[in-house]
Scaffold this active site. Sequence first.
Site, PDB file in Angstrom:
ATOM      1  N   ASP A 419       4.297  23.106  24.346  1.00  0.00           N
ATOM      2  CA  ASP A 419       4.277  22.908  22.777  1.00  0.00           C
ATOM      3  C   ASP A 419       5.632  23.200  22.223  1.00  0.00           C
ATOM      4  O   ASP A 419       6.305  23.926  22.785  1.00  0.00           O
ATOM      5  CB  ASP A 419       3.031  23.580  22.447  1.00  0.00           C
ATOM      6  CG  ASP A 419       2.810  23.430  21.033  1.00  0.00           C
ATOM      7  OD1 ASP A 419       2.860  22.322  20.551  1.00  0.00           O
ATOM      8  OD2 ASP A 419       2.508  24.452  20.239  1.00  0.00           O
ATOM      9  N   ASP A 604       0.381  27.585  21.917  1.00  0.00           N
ATOM     10  CA  ASP A 604      -0.252  28.889  20.984  1.00  0.00           C
ATOM     11  C   ASP A 604      -1.558  29.174  21.046  1.00  0.00           C
ATOM     12  O   ASP A 604      -1.785  30.238  20.365  1.00  0.00           O
ATOM     13  CB  ASP A 604       0.488  28.466  19.678  1.00  0.00           C
ATOM     14  CG  ASP A 604      -0.228  27.467  18.672  1.00  0.00           C
ATOM     15  OD1 ASP A 604      -1.334  26.918  19.304  1.00  0.00           O
ATOM     16  OD2 ASP A 604       0.114  26.899  17.768  1.00  0.00           O
ATOM     17  N   ASP A 608      -3.927  24.279  20.422  1.00  0.00           N
ATOM     18  CA  ASP A 608      -3.802  23.815  21.424  1.00  0.00           C
ATOM     19  C   ASP A 608      -5.184  23.935  22.408  1.00  0.00           C
ATOM     20  O   ASP A 608      -5.147  24.002  23.731  1.00  0.00           O
ATOM     21  CB  ASP A 608      -2.335  24.309  22.355  1.00  0.00           C
ATOM     22  CG  ASP A 608      -1.236  23.655  21.649  1.00  0.00           C
ATOM     23  OD1 ASP A 608      -1.465  22.641  21.137  1.00  0.00           O
ATOM     24  OD2 ASP A 608      -0.192  24.329  21.435  1.00  0.00           O
TER      25      ASP A 608
END
Lengths: 732, 61
Positions: A419, A604, A608
């Site tokens: 991410d 995080d 997610d």
Amino acid sequence: MTNYSAFTVQGMHCSNCARTVEKSIGEVDGVKRVTVNASTAQASVEWDHSRASLQEIFDAVRRSGFTPVQLAEEAADAERLARRSALKRIGVAGLGMMQTMMFVYALYAGGAHGIDASIEQYLRLTGMLFATPVLFYSGAPFFAGALRDIRRRAVGMDVPVAGALALAYTVSVFNTLRGRGQIYYDSVTMFVFFLSAGRYVEMIVRQRSLNATEALSHSLPATAAVMRDDGSIERVPLALVKGGDRLSIAKGAVIPVDGSLLSESALVDESLITGESTPLTKGRSAALLGGAINLGHPIELVTSAAAADSTLAGIVGLLQKAQAERPSMARTADRAASIFSLITLVLATAVAISWGLVDPSKALPATLAVLVITCPCALSLATPATVAAATTRLSRSGVLILRPDALERLARVDTVVLDKTGTLTRGLPTASIRYLAPGSSGEQALAIAAALERSSEHPLASAFAPYALTAVTANETREYAGRGVQGIVAGRTWRLGQREFVAELCPKDADARIGGLVLGSDSGVLATFHTQDTLSEGAGAAVQELRNLGLGLVIASGDTEEAVCEVARALGVHAWSGRVSPNGKLALVKELQGKGHRVLMIGDGVNDGPVLAGAYVSCAIAQGSAIAQAGADLLLVQTSLSPVSVAVRTARSALRTMRQNLLWALVYNISAIPLAALGWVAPWVAAIGMSMSSLIVVANAARLAGPDNRNTRRTREGVGAGLPDVHQEPAR
Amino acid sequence: MSIVFLLIPLGIVLMAASVVALFWAVDSGQYDGELEQEGRRILDGESDEDVTTRWSPRPPT
């Protein structure tokens, strides 16, 4: 009169800090003994109950500039007592073993050279005298374990151990009393000694890994500043915070418990819990979430629930759960050990009967050798020892294992999906000029913005701080929550913030450049700024290390394609995609996994959630307690990515070590049985062989924990250090 | 050889003494911390007056 207490001291970094704390505690009247351990951050104090109190000792620690935190005392105490009694048992067994060996050797020599019968009997009695306390004191845990197993109608490895000990000892005593026949006191004491030593090493490795994890969970705020009715502030352990307590929260501190605001206003970052990246302004009596960070001035709040019910308690609960579960491989090994123990017992009986028919004089030593040599200790130690050592290593570098099987899966990963926001970028914005009114100076514009933002607590304010000039100052600055700031610079009113907000001041420039922060006065727009998040420190190196491990890299982010591309290019990652929804990320991971890749997802843990749960193995960055629901396998305690490559490397060597250990244990046990059954192995050789095989397994695993503790200090910084993710320009 | 009738009981007494000493050492907490720490303390180079660690003369109750 003497009291003992062990507690954690937070904030220590080196042995000098430890000395300072020691000295400070030592000065308290009535303290008898104090030791502070820098590497475990533990202080243990003995003090005279009538002359000092724990409160005074804690005050002394605070005076030296550190924070004492009371551990779960019973747990620490139990651990200490277990260690002490194990040490005593080993000591008694070791001393007894050496003595017994001396007498038994004299008997062997006597047998060869001739020995006076009275002396022989005397030596036997002495051997019995030394072996008896070793068996009944040092060997007690094995009998207790065997009894427990039998009561549960299960066969653990303590059953053959206890059986061998009881058999050897009984026969020896019988032979001693009747004055002839073989004695096995040496085998008994050796077996007890080496086995206890092996178990002690295993206990130390396990306790150490538990302590390391505990130290990490303590990097969450362990205490809260509770305001008493008389206005005094007392730091109390988080666990003692009740609903209705008034807490004072410093700037930058984590709000430890859910509550409602008593102060006029507050600026909080709740991204840890809600995923909302924009800092929120809260008014009086608004609800504050435990786990949020107080970005603004110090505030007061009244708690609405006890700390145990706070969302923040999630992480700790998660860790405890993770520790309670046992890796499936260890469970398999346990079952195998149990079956193996059963086989051992059957085999020993068979050997006893066969030898009884062939040569009764050899029946007993051969049976004993089989019982001892085939003890599946190495087999059942192989996995737990490895997992414990790897866990220690990982938690030292700031990675917590949340799922028992995560280590195994991490070792097999071949692709990493990252991410972007909060993972690769650090949430510390930098400002650059996008538009500048003709004929004006960029430096001047940045300086005015810096002056306006100086007193602001807004995270974006820090972007301008480097451009401040002493000559340019702002007066009467006012912050308009969610819109911008206003102030007077050199006699003129300026506004910095959202376009509409500035436009109220200078309507004629209403449609100046879109996007970014606008700086304007009543004479028009001076400039617009682009604020950009920078790569988090070490992200480049961390990504490079992951690449060096042969892992494929993909960046997936919900941010704009432009922003993602910029980061991907800076990191040299070729596969990236922007504007991906959480479900899109999941689809991406599923697609990769459909192609046979094993994906490690790093995110995080809040936005997610689904993709973390869907990936082969996932790693959440500790950004609050929402990770409790995120279903991640691993947790990064710091916001830095660099521990990931350490984790992958450790997991790979752990898997290798685990296989080596299991293979060794199997090969050893299988090859030793025929030798023992044929009567080629004396019982005392069997005792050494069995113990050595266990020690080899433990030592092989201990290599993993390694002397590498470079990262010990960093792990203590903790979750609270997590900065808000402000890549997307927050509304001003 | 009759000397062994004296020496072995002497050895037993010595053994008992070592066990007592071991139990005292363990109970007084000498092995509780990291064993390297006490060694490092010397190297930290402070004078005797600064040493705040005091071993209690008897095992804690």
